[in-house]
Write an enzyme that holds these catalytic residues in place. Structure first.
Site, short mmCIF file in Angstrom:
data_model
loop_
_atom_site.label_atom_id
_atom_site.label_comp_id
_atom_site.label_asym_id
_atom_site.label_seq_id
_atom_site.Cartn_x
_atom_site.Cartn_y
_atom_site.Cartn_z
N HIS A 156 3.35 3.46 -8.70
CA HIS A 156 3.24 2.04 -9.03
C HIS A 156 4.52 1.55 -9.72
O HIS A 156 5.01 0.47 -9.44
CB HIS A 156 2.03 1.79 -9.95
N ASP B 11 0.83 -1.21 0.00
CA ASP B 11 0.00 0.00 0.00
C ASP B 11 0.87 1.26 0.00
O ASP B 11 2.00 1.23 0.47
CB ASP B 11 -0.90 -0.02 1.25
N LEU C 31 11.19 -20.77 -3.68
CA LEU C 31 10.06 -19.93 -3.25
C LEU C 31 8.88 -20.03 -4.23
O LEU C 31 9.08 -20.08 -5.44
CB LEU C 31 10.54 -18.48 -3.20
#
Ligand code: FPP
Length: 241
Positions: A39, A22, A133
C-alpha cells in the site's frame, strides 16, 4: 516499452477515467514483505497517475482507494490504510494546489475515522477553487451501498411530496448518487489481472470501455496510464447504437 504519450491523440481524450487500484498485497507478498508495504508503494503510483492525468489535460480521475468490503480486512491493515490516507492527503494538498487539481470524495464518508474525514474535508475545501483536473477518491465506497442510499432518498422525497414518481428518470437518478455532477467514466482501468468490477460505479460504468492490465498497482506508472488511454482510443464506442 514504447512511450505512449506521443501516440495519444490529444484532441480525443476521455473526459473521465476511473481506476481500480489492485494488487498491492500481491506485489508485497511476491517480494517477501507485509501487505502494508504494498500500500505504501502504491502511494507513488497514485501520485504518478494523478500527475499524468493532470499533465495530459483529463477532466476527472476517480481512484477506488477503499471499498465498503475493505472494512472486513484485519484491523491493522485498515488502520495502516487510514494512516496512509491522512498522511498522503496532508502532504499532497500543496502539490494539488500547485497543479490546479481539485479534490472530491465519494462514498460513505461518515464511516471514516474522524481524523481522516477532517483532513479530507479540509483538503476538499482548500482545493475547491482549482479548475484543472478533478481527483475523486472513492472511500468506503460501494456501488450497491450508493444505490440503496439513492433509493432511500428518492422514497423520502416521494413521501414528502417534493418528487413525483413519474419524474423519475435516468438523469434524475444519477443526481441521487454520490457522483452527482460528475460525468460518467469513459474508461475504467483495473490493475493486477482480475477481470471484475467489484462493486465499483456499476451504474456509472454502463457504457465505459473496460481495460485490464496484469501490472500490479505499485508497478503502474505514467506510461502504463498513457498506454490505457492509447488503447481506449483504438476502440469504437457505439453506446448501444
Ligand atoms: C488494492 O490492493 C488496494 C487497496 C485496497 C488500497 C489502495 C490504496 C492505496 C494505493 C494507498 C493510499 C491511497 C491514496 C489515494 C493516497 P489489494 O490490497 O487488494 O491487493 P491484493 O489484491 O493483491 O491483495
Amino acid at each position: 516499452m514504447p512511450s505512449y504519450l506521443e501516440k495519444i491523440d490529444k484532441t480525443r481524450l476521455p473526459k473521465h477515467i476511473a481506476v481500480i487500484m489492485d494488487g498491492n498485497g500481491r506485489w508485497a507478498k511476491e517480494r517477501g514483505y507485509e501487505r502494508v508495504f504494498g500500500h505504501q508503494a502504491g502511494v507513488e503510483s497514485v501520485r504518478q497517475t494523478t500527475e499524468a492525468a493532470a499533465e495530459i489535460g483529463l477532466d476527472y480521475l476517480t481512484l477506488y482507494a477503499f471499498s465498503t468490503e475493505n472494512w472486513e480486512r484485519p484491523q491493522a491493515e485498515v488502520d495502516a490504510l487510514m494512516e496512509l490516507l491522512v498522511d498522503s492527503i496532508q502532504k499532497e494538498t500543496p502539490t494539488l494546489n500547485k497543479n490546479n487539481i481539485r479534490l472530491q470524495a465519494i462514498g460513505n464518508l461518515m464511516r471514516l475515522p474522524e481524523k481522516v474525514r477532517a483532513k479530507l474535508c479540509s483538503c476538499i475545501e482548500e482545493t475547491a477553487q482549482n479548475t484543472g483536473l478533478t481527483l475523486v477518491l472513492a472511500l468506503s465506497y460501494s456501488s450497491r451501498w450508493e444505490m440503496v442510499n439513492a433509493v432511500k432518498k428518492i422514497c423520502r422525497d416521494v413521501r414528502d411530496g417534493s418528487l413525483n414518481i413519474d419524474e423519475i428518470s435516468t438523469d434524475m437518478l444519477s443526481g441521487y448518487l454520490t457522483t452527482k455532477g460528475i460525468p460518467d467514466p469513459d474508461l475504467m482501468i483495473r490493475t493486477s489481472g482480475e477481470l471484475r468490477l467489484s462493486n465499483f460505479l456499476l451504474w456509472q460504468l454502463a457504457y465505459a470501455e473496460l481495460y485490464f492490465t496484469p501490472v500490479h498497482w505499485p508497478d503502474f506508472k505514467k506510461n502504463d496510464f498513457y498506454q490505457a488511454i492509447y488503447e481506449f482510443q483504438g476502440r469504437e464506442r457505439r453506446f448501444g447504437k
